[in-house]
Design an enzyme around this catalytic site. Structure first.
Site, mmCIF file in Angstrom:
data_model
loop_
_atom_site.group_PDB
_atom_site.id
_atom_site.type_symbol
_atom_site.label_atom_id
_atom_site.label_comp_id
_atom_site.label_asym_id
_atom_site.label_seq_id
_atom_site.Cartn_x
_atom_site.Cartn_y
_atom_site.Cartn_z
ATOM 1 N N LYS B 52 0.824 -1.221 0.000
ATOM 2 C CA LYS B 52 0.000 0.000 0.000
ATOM 3 C C LYS B 52 0.855 1.267 0.000
ATOM 4 C CE LYS B 52 -4.231 -1.979 0.935
ATOM 5 N NZ LYS B 52 -5.638 -1.670 0.838
ATOM 6 N N SER B 77 -8.576 1.500 8.944
ATOM 7 C CA SER B 77 -8.023 0.938 10.175
ATOM 8 C C SER B 77 -6.898 -0.022 9.826
ATOM 9 C CB SER B 77 -9.111 0.204 10.953
ATOM 10 O OG SER B 77 -9.603 -0.852 10.163
ATOM 11 N N ASN B 79 -3.781 -1.252 6.589
ATOM 12 C CA ASN B 79 -2.468 -0.890 6.072
ATOM 13 C C ASN B 79 -2.438 0.478 5.407
ATOM 14 O OD1 ASN B 79 -0.928 -3.121 6.845
ATOM 15 N ND2 ASN B 79 -1.655 -4.350 5.125
ATOM 16 N N GLY B 179 -10.256 -4.459 -1.941
ATOM 17 C CA GLY B 179 -10.806 -3.226 -2.503
ATOM 18 C C GLY B 179 -10.593 -3.108 -3.999
ATOM 19 N N GLY B 181 -7.640 -2.304 -5.667
ATOM 20 C CA GLY B 181 -6.551 -1.460 -6.147
ATOM 21 C C GLY B 181 -5.349 -2.259 -6.630
ATOM 22 N N ALA B 207 -16.151 -13.277 1.169
ATOM 23 C CA ALA B 207 -16.205 -11.868 0.741
ATOM 24 C C ALA B 207 -15.997 -11.839 -0.771
ATOM 25 C CB ALA B 207 -15.133 -11.040 1.448
#
Lengths: 313, 313
Positions: B52, B77, B79, B179, B181, B207
């Site tokens: 990240k 909350s 990385n 997410g 990215g 998920a």
């Protein structure tokens, strides 16, 4: 008594083709904490997960053709059992491994996985030695001691040679100190490859036989050895003690809580898995921060074989 | 909609000076298990312990002088909170981090350690967004989304560029998919740097919003996300979904037990500490062994920030 420079060099050439040239890691955060420059030689990434592969590969190669045909034998419940098994497999030699009957199943599986032929014994040193003797006389296999064997010592020293070839200006190299093979080999490497690099051992207070041996000038033993650094519970021997006595500058003892804290720092900050024994040198550096401040320090990370079911945190 | 080759290349040049060129690890044992060649790009060794950092450093550099003066803000909350804090510090920019009040103390400490200015919010997405909005309007700081931001996506892709520069003949690159990215950036890198390398996502069944989104052709969300892979609980966004929809070949879903088993393999066999999310691609490869057999496969190890007090084994 002390092996020659040529013996050290030829061991390096003999061992190199059979082992990983493990990486050297650094950490800005740990450098900041220690206020020194730390170079971690990561033998946890070595084949079978520990430096012990080096000594095993050197010792087996030094055997005669006939000796190789008859195989090798050792007694160990730890990394050397795996090291001798894998080294023997690589060299086409049989390895008989005496393991105490209460050794963890995962260790027995690892030895089997590397092709070692396991014989179980009662879990006492006497029983293990007796079983190894029986195998020797029945098979003609050569006994290879995990740490008190000159060829093993020379093999273990090759990790420090690799480190010094990359970082020739280290002020110190620290190693954990258990049976004494690693530190004796490291001290020989530093002695012949540099003019200034000093070798220091890290040892748990709970198993400080080497510290006491350096004080008294003769081999002292551990009555008990109640330390989390399970690789360091063993005693010195007559092959490695003279080298340690002559070439090792100092031994620093650390508390159990210091070992666990240093191990946790390495895991959390460097993101590598190391055995408790491997954390002892960092614990020593952090304990003697004033002494080591602004120095360039090599640390041999001895191995990464831990039981994930049984961590200290 | 899809960023250009030039955008991908310039992001690489922009990010490189600020990040570690992380090593690529291999393991004979894992290759044997998978019957394939695996190349692990170790972003667990990246600054702050995760890929990240790359996206954060790229996004902040793309801001104007005035924007930089006002600072950046995000809510996270995980990385990205640490990544934005450290990237901002490196570039001399203020970082406001909205963290849920129930975030672990250790994560708050890490953000503070990197110089992030923490504001606590109620632990709901709505409360976090509201707090971030307030900071934006009060300070003029620019909001940087952890995954649904084109500059973040381009930054995350630089890990795959490094991997492909070393190993240009990979058949596949697998990444974890949360997410979106990382996989979007990786897909762009593979698309422009190779003619044949396909990008596949690994996602927990628990998920599987991205898997369902690829099926339906529109962004689906997770109602619940009860997975150990805590980095993968988030949803896709309108910036990364079009890239994923066009360039990602397939998404493979894995069970929780498969994630834990793969994580354990990486810890025990490679001796490196990786987050549960990072184990998802290996779990996918082992699950679809017939599909991947004899292929050359890159795996992005996304990070190594785990809570040692709370391990799944």
């Amino acid at each position: 008594m002390i092996p020659s420079k040529e013996e050290v060099t030829t061991a390096y050439n003999r061992v190199s083709p059979f082992v990983h040239k493990t990486p050297v890691f650094t950490s800005n955060l740990l450098n900041g904490l220690a206020e020194a420059e730390l170079y971690f030689k990561c033998e946890n990434f070595q084949k079978m997960g520990a430096f012990k592969m080096r000594g095993a590969i050197n010792a087996i190669q030094q055997l005669s053709k006939d000796q190789k045909k008859a195989g090798v034998v050792t007694h160990s419940s730890g990394n050397f059992a795996q090291a001798l098994s894998l080294a023997a497999k690589n060299l086409g030699v049989k390895a008989y491994i005496v393991m105490p009957s209460n050794a963890p199943q995962v260790k027995k599986e690892a030895v089997k996985g590397y092709g070692g032929i396991i014989t179980e014994s009662q879990p006492t040193l006497a029983a293990r030695e007796q079983e190894a003797n029986r195998i020797q006389s029945e098979t003609g296999a050569t006994f290879i001691h995990p740490s008190n064997n000159t060829d093993v010592i020379l093999g273990q020293g090759t990790a420090a040679i690799e480190l010094l070839k990359k970082h020739s200006d280290l002020d110190y190299i620290l190693t954990p100190l258990g049976g004494g093979g690693l530190i004796a080999g490291t001290a020989l490497a530093a002695h012949y490859m540099t003019s200034t690099c000093k070798v220091i051992g890290g040892e748990p207070f709970e198993a400080d036989d080497a510290w006491r041996s350096l004080q008294s000038g003769k081999i002292e033993t551990n009555e008990t050895a109640n330390t989390i650094a399970d690789g360091l519970r063993t005693n010195l021997g007559d092959k490695n003690f003279p080298i340690i006595n002559e070439l090792v500058t100092e031994i620093i003892r650390v508390e159990e809580a210091e070992i666990t804290a240093a191990m946790r720092l390495i895991w959390e900050r460097m993101k590598i898995i190391v055995e408790p024994s491997s954390a002892v040198p960092l614990a020593a550096v952090l304990k003697k921060k004033d002494f080591f401040r602004n120095k360039k320090i090599g640390i041999i990370i001895s191995g990464g074989n831990v039981d994930l079911e049984n961590l200290p945190f």
